[in-house]
Design a protein around this motif. Structure first.
Motif, PDB file in Angstrom:
ATOM      1  N   ARG A   1     -47.127  30.546 104.025  1.00  0.00           N
ATOM      2  CA  ARG A   1     -47.824  30.247 102.766  1.00  0.00           C
ATOM      3  C   ARG A   1     -49.299  30.492 103.045  1.00  0.00           C
ATOM      4  O   ARG A   1     -49.769  30.173 104.120  1.00  0.00           O
ATOM      5  CB  ARG A   1     -47.655  28.791 102.366  1.00  0.00           C
ATOM      6  CG  ARG A   1     -46.231  28.390 102.072  1.00  0.00           C
ATOM      7  CD  ARG A   1     -46.144  26.934 101.638  1.00  0.00           C
ATOM      8  NE  ARG A   1     -44.745  26.536 101.490  1.00  0.00           N
ATOM      9  CZ  ARG A   1     -44.000  26.080 102.488  1.00  0.00           C
ATOM     10  NH1 ARG A   1     -44.514  25.931 103.694  1.00  0.00           N
ATOM     11  NH2 ARG A   1     -42.740  25.760 102.290  1.00  0.00           N
TER      12      ARG A   1
ATOM     13  N   TRP B   1     -38.931  27.491 109.002  1.00  0.00           N
ATOM     14  CA  TRP B   1     -39.311  27.340 107.589  1.00  0.00           C
ATOM     15  C   TRP B   1     -39.249  25.870 107.210  1.00  0.00           C
ATOM     16  O   TRP B   1     -38.177  25.266 107.272  1.00  0.00           O
ATOM     17  CB  TRP B   1     -38.330  28.104 106.687  1.00  0.00           C
ATOM     18  CG  TRP B   1     -38.708  29.524 106.459  1.00  0.00           C
ATOM     19  CD1 TRP B   1     -38.349  30.602 107.209  1.00  0.00           C
ATOM     20  CD2 TRP B   1     -39.525  30.024 105.393  1.00  0.00           C
ATOM     21  NE1 TRP B   1     -38.888  31.737 106.688  1.00  0.00           N
ATOM     22  CE2 TRP B   1     -39.613  31.428 105.572  1.00  0.00           C
ATOM     23  CE3 TRP B   1     -40.204  29.429 104.311  1.00  0.00           C
ATOM     24  CZ2 TRP B   1     -40.344  32.246 104.704  1.00  0.00           C
ATOM     25  CZ3 TRP B   1     -40.926  30.256 103.449  1.00  0.00           C
ATOM     26  CH2 TRP B   1     -40.996  31.634 103.649  1.00  0.00           C
TER      27      TRP B   1
ATOM     28  N   ARG C   1     -38.686  24.165 104.687  1.00  0.00           N
ATOM     29  CA  ARG C   1     -38.105  24.190 103.334  1.00  0.00           C
ATOM     30  C   ARG C   1     -38.048  22.809 102.701  1.00  0.00           C
ATOM     31  O   ARG C   1     -38.369  22.623 101.542  1.00  0.00           O
ATOM     32  CB  ARG C   1     -36.677  24.677 103.449  1.00  0.00           C
ATOM     33  CG  ARG C   1     -36.522  26.085 103.139  1.00  0.00           C
ATOM     34  CD  ARG C   1     -35.085  26.543 103.075  1.00  0.00           C
ATOM     35  NE  ARG C   1     -35.143  27.964 103.323  1.00  0.00           N
ATOM     36  CZ  ARG C   1     -34.997  28.504 104.518  1.00  0.00           C
ATOM     37  NH1 ARG C   1     -34.711  27.758 105.562  1.00  0.00           N
ATOM     38  NH2 ARG C   1     -35.124  29.795 104.672  1.00  0.00           N
ATOM     39  N   ASP C   2     -37.560  21.873 103.491  1.00  0.00           N
ATOM     40  CA  ASP C   2     -37.381  20.512 102.999  1.00  0.00           C
ATOM     41  C   ASP C   2     -37.485  19.586 104.198  1.00  0.00           C
ATOM     42  O   ASP C   2     -37.689  20.041 105.326  1.00  0.00           O
ATOM     43  CB  ASP C   2     -36.023  20.370 102.299  1.00  0.00           C
ATOM     44  CG  ASP C   2     -34.879  20.882 103.163  1.00  0.00           C
ATOM     45  OD1 ASP C   2     -34.952  20.732 104.395  1.00  0.00           O
ATOM     46  OD2 ASP C   2     -33.913  21.452 102.616  1.00  0.00           O
TER      47      ASP C   2
ATOM     48  N   ALA D   1     -35.092  20.335 107.205  1.00  0.00           N
ATOM     49  CA  ALA D   1     -35.475  21.484 108.027  1.00  0.00           C
ATOM     50  C   ALA D   1     -36.669  21.124 108.911  1.00  0.00           C
ATOM     51  O   ALA D   1     -36.734  21.500 110.086  1.00  0.00           O
ATOM     52  CB  ALA D   1     -35.812  22.672 107.123  1.00  0.00           C
ATOM     53  N   THR D   2     -37.604  20.366 108.354  1.00  0.00           N
ATOM     54  CA  THR D   2     -38.822  20.033 109.098  1.00  0.00           C
ATOM     55  C   THR D   2     -38.522  19.004 110.190  1.00  0.00           C
ATOM     56  O   THR D   2     -39.095  19.057 111.283  1.00  0.00           O
ATOM     57  CB  THR D   2     -39.885  19.518 108.107  1.00  0.00           C
ATOM     58  OG1 THR D   2     -39.937  20.429 107.006  1.00  0.00           O
ATOM     59  CG2 THR D   2     -41.246  19.461 108.759  1.00  0.00           C
TER      60      THR D   2
END
Ligand code: GDP
Ligand code: CA
Length: 325
Positions: free
Chosen positions: A247, A308, A310-311, A314-315
């Motif tokens: 990003r 990634w 993502r949410d 995932a983190t």
């Protein structure tokens, strides 16, 4: 694992730390996390002291972040900003929402009454309870400016403008020749910063901008030396996936300092701690696994994992991978 210290910018650092806290809550409930935050993006605007990265980390971990934007508060209004614009003041390209303005007013009031930025930050965190000790990198103002390569609007080539103007107003689409941290010569690390590096069991360089977020923290006198000499392991997470900044426009910053926009390029830029650099280990995305041999050859122990954010799941898995390294 008792003490974990993270060096963070805004969105990338904040989201990673949220996953780290979720992972530690299950894996090491006694662990304490300190986040040392970049203040190079700070500025004065409409008479108020704005600290974009401190606020992003505080709101994200305190449950007050606008999730879509990644910064600022949800359900914002802009009534105050429009009134300021009606006076022909302020920066039309920099958004200050009404709720967010309250934070800046409280902080500025504290600073004007003699609090340090560390003290003002601790005060704001009493409300937000971010679950970490949040430390500005320095109590002295340090502001990142960029040197313009060409004329743009009212600015001439060779002029320095505030990093936020380049980033937000020009979306980093105007060529720059370098970065300068104004105030660095008079700055020292804020209370607790070097100690948090020295006494940590693990130090994480999260996927924050390597140049203007982590690079600025590293430039504060004493910080790099503290990292080089700590007994803690220093583990980095690549902010670059498949040759792109996931990003934002970090590639424009890397290009300006001559670093390739890749997981390998950033890994080599930080360098191996055995060879004068900072990293004991480096996490790259699974799509960048081809970089592993070159990283190993440079003395950096690396692993590939999905990076990634993502949410939260995932983190959290990313944070687990960092601890496993
Ligand atoms: P800023 O101060 O708000 O720009 O935030 P940071 O410096 O903390 O982080 C910005 C960086 O985070 C960007 O340059 C991206 O490279 C990186 N980033 C953002 N989202 C992700 C993600 O989901 N995964 C990874 N690996 N990096 C990310
Ligand atoms: Ca920032």
């Amino acid at each position: 694992m008792r003490n974990v210290t993270v060096l963070a910018g805004g969105v990338g650092g904040a989201r990673f730390t949220r996953g780290l806290l979720a992972h530690l809550a299950a894996a090491a409930p006694d662990a304490a996390v300190t986040v040392i935050v970049n203040t190079g993006d700070d500025m004065w605007l409409d008479g108020l002291r704005i600290c974009p990265d401190l606020d992003t980390v505080m709101y994200t971990l305190g449950g007050g972040i606008n999730e879509e934007q990644g910064w600022g508060r949800p359900e914002e209004t802009r009534r105050t900003s429009s009134e300021i614009a009606a006076y022909g003041r302020g920066w039309s390209w920099f958004t200050l929402g009404d709720l967010d303005l309250a934070t800046h007013i409280v902080r500025t009031d504290l600073l004007r009454n003699g609090s340090t930025l560390s003290e003002a930050t601790a005060f704001l965190c009493q409300r937000w309870q971010p679950g970490v000790r949040l430390l500005p990198m320095s109590d002295q103002p340090v502001e990142t400016h960029v040197c313009l390569a060409e004329n743009v609007d009212e600015h001439a080539a060779g002029d320095y403008i505030h990093f936020e103007e380049w980033w937000v107003r020009y979306r980093a689409q105007v060529a720059v020749t370098g970065f300068k941290q104004r105030g660095l010569a008079e700055a020292v690390a804020a209370p607790g910063v070097r100690e948090a590096i020295r006494t940590a069991d693990l130090i994480v360089l999260p996927p924050s901008n390597p140049v203007v977020s982590i690079g600025t923290i590293l430039a504060v006198p004493g910080v790099r030396d503290a990292l080089r000499s700590t007994t803690a392991r220093v583990v980095g997470v690549s902010p670059i996936i498949g040759g792109a900044a996931v990003r934002g426009m970090a590639d424009a910053c890397l290009r300006t300092i001559g670093v390739e926009t890749s997981a390998l390029g950033v890994g080599l830029h930080y360098g191996s701690r055995n060879r004068g650099g900072l990293l004991d280990a480096w996490l790259v995305d699974e799509t960048d696994a081809a970089a592993l041999p070159a990283l190993a050859a440079a003395g950096i122990r690396s692993t590939a994992a999905p990076l990634w954010m993502r949410d939260l799941n995932a983190t959290t898995a990313m944070a687990a991978a960092v601890l496993a390294l």
